[in-house]
Structure formats: structure tokens, C-alpha cells
Design a protein around this motif. Structure first.
Motif, short mmCIF file in Angstrom:
data_model
loop_
_atom_site.label_atom_id
_atom_site.label_comp_id
_atom_site.label_asym_id
_atom_site.label_seq_id
_atom_site.Cartn_x
_atom_site.Cartn_y
_atom_site.Cartn_z
N THR A 130 9.34 -8.16 -2.20
CA THR A 130 9.76 -6.76 -2.16
C THR A 130 11.20 -6.63 -2.65
O THR A 130 12.08 -7.38 -2.24
CB THR A 130 9.67 -6.23 -0.72
N THR B 163 -1.99 -4.06 -5.25
CA THR B 163 -1.33 -4.32 -3.97
C THR B 163 0.18 -4.06 -4.03
O THR B 163 0.92 -4.48 -3.15
CB THR B 163 -1.56 -5.78 -3.54
N THR B 164 0.63 -3.39 -5.06
CA THR B 164 2.07 -3.10 -5.19
C THR B 164 2.29 -1.61 -5.43
O THR B 164 1.40 -0.91 -5.90
CB THR B 164 2.69 -3.89 -6.36
N ASP C 126 5.31 -5.11 -2.27
CA ASP C 126 3.98 -5.75 -2.36
C ASP C 126 3.42 -5.77 -0.95
O ASP C 126 3.85 -6.54 -0.10
CB ASP C 126 4.13 -7.16 -2.93
#
Length: 275
Positions: free
Chosen positions: A272, A229-230, A187
């Protein structure tokens, strides 16, 4: 009655005296065959080990020569005593016994011939890491009938050579390098897109000791899935395959842990994951 017993014992004693010289010669022949087979196998093993690049083939040929000489000596001893005709007659008369013996010899012959093919074809060497069915481990020996594999859990598995020859075999250490991969789900939040993350991961992976970076064995990363955003990134790297357990599996574990720590230190959210 006592005289009858005495007469029978005397008959057996005369029969023993008659066969004793032959029996003694047969024992001498068998003893010589064992001694010569042991001595010859040691000499042959030394010659083959010094000239052959593959100790697996050398050991197999040594065993074949040794047991061939022992079998020859045993057959010769039986011939001297006069048992070869008796054994042939018994096996010929006993149909069931002949069937059982024949079936057993068929299995032995099948595994022996499979061992010959494996020894000359050489799909693996001693200490190679191989997988046959669901069994994964290092090859320890190739015998006349079985292939010995030691798993990473320390278990010793004896597989019939015919099974090894017939089943699909995966050799993890036959080539100089082997490729491995792991997944990074990151992320990146407010930071730039996955390109920057890919550069950081590649820089870290290529800088890790044990990772091969000489073309064509180069590390690379593919984008498997991306959201706002990932991103899910698949990391591929090459490692020396000589010792699969320590050089490959342990290296992969260290890379996964190190990548997680590096991304966290670089400011990426703790969500993450590496798998």
C-alpha cells in the motif's frame, strides 16, 4: 593674479552671505517637515491601527502621508532657496536627462498607484500566504513601491506593486479553510472491496486533530482507479488556512504517514502506498 583670485573669492563670499538667510530658513523648514511628518505618521498609525481591521492598509496610508509631507517640505525649501526655477530650467534644457527622469518617475508612479489599488482592494492581508508566479510565501509589508514576501525557505522577495497587481495572485489563507488531497494506492487482497478501506480511511482522517469536519467542510474519498484487488483512492480533507505551512502542509504530511501506518496495522499488504 592674486588679486583676481581674491576678487573671485570675495564675490562667492558675498553670494553666500546673500543666500545664507534663505538657506538657513530652508533648512529649518525641511527639519520641521521631517519632524512633523514623523510625529504625524506615528499619530496617524496609532489611530488607523486601532480603528482599521487591516494593518496593511493602515501602514500604507501612514507611509503615503509621511512621504507626502516630507516631499511638500522639500519643495517648499527649494522654493525658498530659489532652486525650483533652476531645477526646472536644467530639466527643460537637458532633453536626455528629462527623458531618463521621466522614465524613472513613470515606473515609480505606476508602482505607487498599483500600491494604492492593492491597499484599498486588499487581495491579501499581512501574514497571508500567497503565490505570485512561482513565488510562494507570506506577505510581510506593502510599501509605496514594493510588496515584501518572505518565502518558507526564509528568502525575502521585493516585488514591484505593478507586478503584484498585474500577475495572477493565489491567496491560500484568505478563506477560513482550504481543501487538500492525497492519493492512496491500496492492495486489499482477500479482504472486502474498497468500500471497507474507504470507511477506515475516513474514520481515521476525521478523527485526526486539525481536520475540519463541520459541513460543508467535510472529508470525502473518490475512487480513481480499480483493479481486481487494488484501488487508487483520492482522499480530500479540509484544514484551517490561517497558518498554511504548519496547519495545512504539516497536517497533510501527518495524515499521509498516519494513513499508511493505519492501513498496515489493519492488515493490508505493505505494498500500500500513499502519495
Amino acid at each position: 593674479m592674486f588679486q583676481d583670485i581674491q576678487r573671485v573669492l570675495h564675490t562667492y563670499w558675498e553670494a553666500f552671505l546673500f543666500i545664507a538667510p534663505k538657506l538657513l530658513i530652508a533648512l529649518v523648514v525641511l527639519s520641521l517637515a521631517l519632524a512633523v511628518a514623523k510625529r504625524f505618521s506615528l499619530l496617524l498609525s496609532g489611530r488607523l491601527q486601532s480603528k482599521a481591521h487591516d494593518p496593511l492598509l493602515a501602514d500604507f496610508l501612514t507611509n503615503v502621508a509621511k512621504w507626502g509631507m516630507i516631499l511638500t517640505g522639500l519643495l517648499l525649501a527649494m522654493q525658498i532657496v530659489g532652486l525650483s526655477g533652476v531645477v526646472s530650467g536644467v530639466l527643460g534644457a537637458a532633453g536626455l536627462t528629462a527623458f531618463v527622469v521621466g522614465f524613472a518617475l513613470k515606473d515609480i508612479a505606476e508602482n505607487f498607484l498599483a500600491g494604492m489599488v492593492l491597499a484599498f482592494n486588499r487581495p491579501f492581508h499581512i501574514h497571508d500566504t500567497v503565490q505570485i508566479r512561482d513565488m510562494l510565501g507570506q506577505v510581510e509589508a506593502l510599501n509605496l513601491r514594493t510588496t515584501i514576501i518572505r518565502t518558507f525557505e526564509g528568502k525575502q522577495i521585493s516585488l514591484p506593486n505593478a507586478v503584484v497587481l498585474r500577475e495572477p495572485l493565489t491567496n491560500f489563507t484568505r478563506n477560513e479553510y482550504i481543501r487538500q488531497d492525497f492519493l492512496v494506492s491500496v492492495d486489499y487482497g482477500e479482504q472486502p472491496g474498497p468500500a471497507q478501506v474507504i470507511d477506515k480511511i475516513l474514520q481515521y482522517v476525521n478523527g485526526t486533530e486539525g481536520v475540519e469536519s463541520t459541513p460543508p467542510y467535510v472529508s470525502y474519498i473518490t475512487l480513481e482507479k480499480s483493479a481486481d484487488t487494488t484501488a487508487d483512492l483520492r482522499v480530500y480533507f479540509w484544514a484551517p488556512s490561517e497558518d498554511y505551512r504548519r496547519q495545512v502542509l504539516v497536517l497533510k504530511s501527518n495524515l499521509m504517514q498516519g494513513t499508511k501506518a493505519m492501513l498496515t496495522e489493519a492488515g493490508y499488504p505493505p505494498t500500500t502506498t500513499v502519495s
